[in-house]
Design a protein around this motif. Structure first.
Motif, PDB file in Angstrom:
ATOM      1  N   ASN A  89       0.823  -1.213   0.000  1.00  0.00           N
ATOM      2  CA  ASN A  89       0.000   0.000   0.000  1.00  0.00           C
ATOM      3  C   ASN A  89       0.847   1.249   0.000  1.00  0.00           C
ATOM      4  O   ASN A  89       0.460   2.279  -0.562  1.00  0.00           O
ATOM      5  CB  ASN A  89      -0.908   0.026   1.233  1.00  0.00           C
ATOM      6  CG  ASN A  89      -2.003  -1.020   1.174  1.00  0.00           C
ATOM      7  OD1 ASN A  89      -2.148  -1.723   0.175  1.00  0.00           O
ATOM      8  ND2 ASN A  89      -2.767  -1.126   2.233  1.00  0.00           N
ATOM      9  N   THR A  90       1.981   1.173   0.684  1.00  0.00           N
ATOM     10  CA  THR A  90       2.882   2.311   0.866  1.00  0.00           C
ATOM     11  C   THR A  90       4.317   1.816   0.732  1.00  0.00           C
ATOM     12  O   THR A  90       4.569   0.611   0.818  1.00  0.00           O
ATOM     13  CB  THR A  90       2.684   2.948   2.259  1.00  0.00           C
ATOM     14  OG1 THR A  90       2.826   1.935   3.256  1.00  0.00           O
ATOM     15  CG2 THR A  90       1.301   3.586   2.386  1.00  0.00           C
ATOM     16  N   ARG A  93       7.050   1.389   6.340  1.00  0.00           N
ATOM     17  CA  ARG A  93       6.190   1.382   7.528  1.00  0.00           C
ATOM     18  C   ARG A  93       5.838   2.800   7.981  1.00  0.00           C
ATOM     19  O   ARG A  93       4.700   3.071   8.385  1.00  0.00           O
ATOM     20  CB  ARG A  93       6.866   0.631   8.667  1.00  0.00           C
ATOM     21  CG  ARG A  93       6.001   0.518   9.929  1.00  0.00           C
ATOM     22  CD  ARG A  93       6.686  -0.313  10.985  1.00  0.00           C
ATOM     23  NE  ARG A  93       6.863  -1.676  10.552  1.00  0.00           N
ATOM     24  CZ  ARG A  93       5.931  -2.617  10.674  1.00  0.00           C
ATOM     25  NH1 ARG A  93       4.749  -2.321  11.218  1.00  0.00           N
ATOM     26  NH2 ARG A  93       6.150  -3.856  10.268  1.00  0.00           N
ATOM     27  N   GLN A  96       3.083   4.115   5.935  1.00  0.00           N
ATOM     28  CA  GLN A  96       1.824   3.450   6.265  1.00  0.00           C
ATOM     29  C   GLN A  96       1.235   4.015   7.548  1.00  0.00           C
ATOM     30  O   GLN A  96       0.026   4.265   7.636  1.00  0.00           O
ATOM     31  CB  GLN A  96       2.043   1.947   6.409  1.00  0.00           C
ATOM     32  CG  GLN A  96       0.776   1.157   6.688  1.00  0.00           C
ATOM     33  CD  GLN A  96      -0.207   1.194   5.539  1.00  0.00           C
ATOM     34  OE1 GLN A  96       0.157   0.896   4.399  1.00  0.00           O
ATOM     35  NE2 GLN A  96      -1.456   1.541   5.805  1.00  0.00           N
TER      36      GLN A  96
END
Length: 271
Positions: A89-90, A93, A96
């Motif tokens: 998604n990104t 970390r 995110q």
């Protein structure tokens, strides 16, 4: 068993939908190569799946992808199914966590009757972050399809299933690298479907919505409930439900499907 002794390669196999897919194929008798960048999870989860072989792999590395498929060619000389489930998604970390924070702040504002602060994702995305997500989500499937196609042609056919996202099919305010990369997967799927059909190779895509994966559970549960509330079917999917759709597309039941996008999204996307 529907896939007895079939050779199946699954990326993103260490968790979530990729792991559920690897397990589902193995239960149907397939020899499964489960690839993932997370060597620790591979050793723990994929190694526990009967007939599954862990393959530590960064699909954004074309040389590593060629080497992985070269091993399959040397041992079996063919490939029956490729599932491109790996994706992010990104880019990292920290990104995110920041996205989760912004989403939750917007959710709280709406809940309190306030207008959420308009996002400014474009101004905040670095070239490196955009490139990293595109490399994994779009270049990765390109690299694996390029490596898999000759093995499937030699085999007389095969099936490829690419994971996209519901975010590629609707307008969503989020960092552009994700919907852009997942929309690219749909274009890649359609082109490959046309090019490879004469070789009896079918290529389809899945565009899931809310699925109960470790990544989904990183987001605040109340915010996830809000998202699920926009669906006609008001729950998240289990990874195994999505895996069953993959097996349908890969098997004889799905033999007349190619170039299609199926969205297991609880009705969030209707086509």
């Amino acid at each position: 068993m529907k896939f007895q002794d079939k050779i199946v390669f699954v990326t993103g196999a260490a968790s979530g939908m990729g792991l559920a897919t690897a397990q589902a194929f193995a239960e149907e008798g397939a020899i499964v190569f489960g690839a993932d960048i997370s060597a620790g999870n591979l050793a723990q989860d994929v190694a526990a799946v009967p007939n599954a072989r862990p393959v530590p792999l960064d699909i954004a590395d074309p040389a590593a992808v060629r080497a992985a498929f070269g091993e399959i060619e040397r041992e079996f000389g063919r490939l029956d199914v490729l599932v491109n489930a790996a994706g992010v998604n990104t880019p990292n970390r920290a990104a995110q966590e920041k996205l989760n924070e912004l989403n939750y702040e917007g959710f709280v504002a709406m809940k309190e009757g306030r207008r959420p602060t308009p996002p400014e994702f474009f101004e905040q995305i670095s070239d490196a972050d955009f490139d990293r997500v595109i490399k994994i989500n779009l270049y990765g499937p390109f690299y694996t399809i390029r490596a898999a196609a000759p093995l499937m042609k030699r085999n007389g056919g095969g099936a490829i299933i690419n994971f996209s996202s519901a975010a590629a099919l609707m307008g969503v305010a989020m960092p552009a690298y994700y919907p852009a990369s997942k929309a690219g997967v749909l274009g890649l799927t359609r082109e490959a479907a046309v090019e490879l059909a004469p070789f009896n190779i079918r290529v389809n895509a899945l565009a899931p919505g809310a699925v109960d994966t470790p990544l989904f559970r990183q987001t605040d549960p109340e915010f996830n409930d809000f998202l699920i509330g926009m669906q006609p079917i008001r729950r998240s999917a289990a990874p195994a439900e999505v895996a069953r759709t993959v097996l349908f597309l890969a098997g004889e039941e799905g033999s007349y499907y190619t170039g299609q996008t199926i969205s297991p999204s609880g009705g969030l996307v209707m086509q």
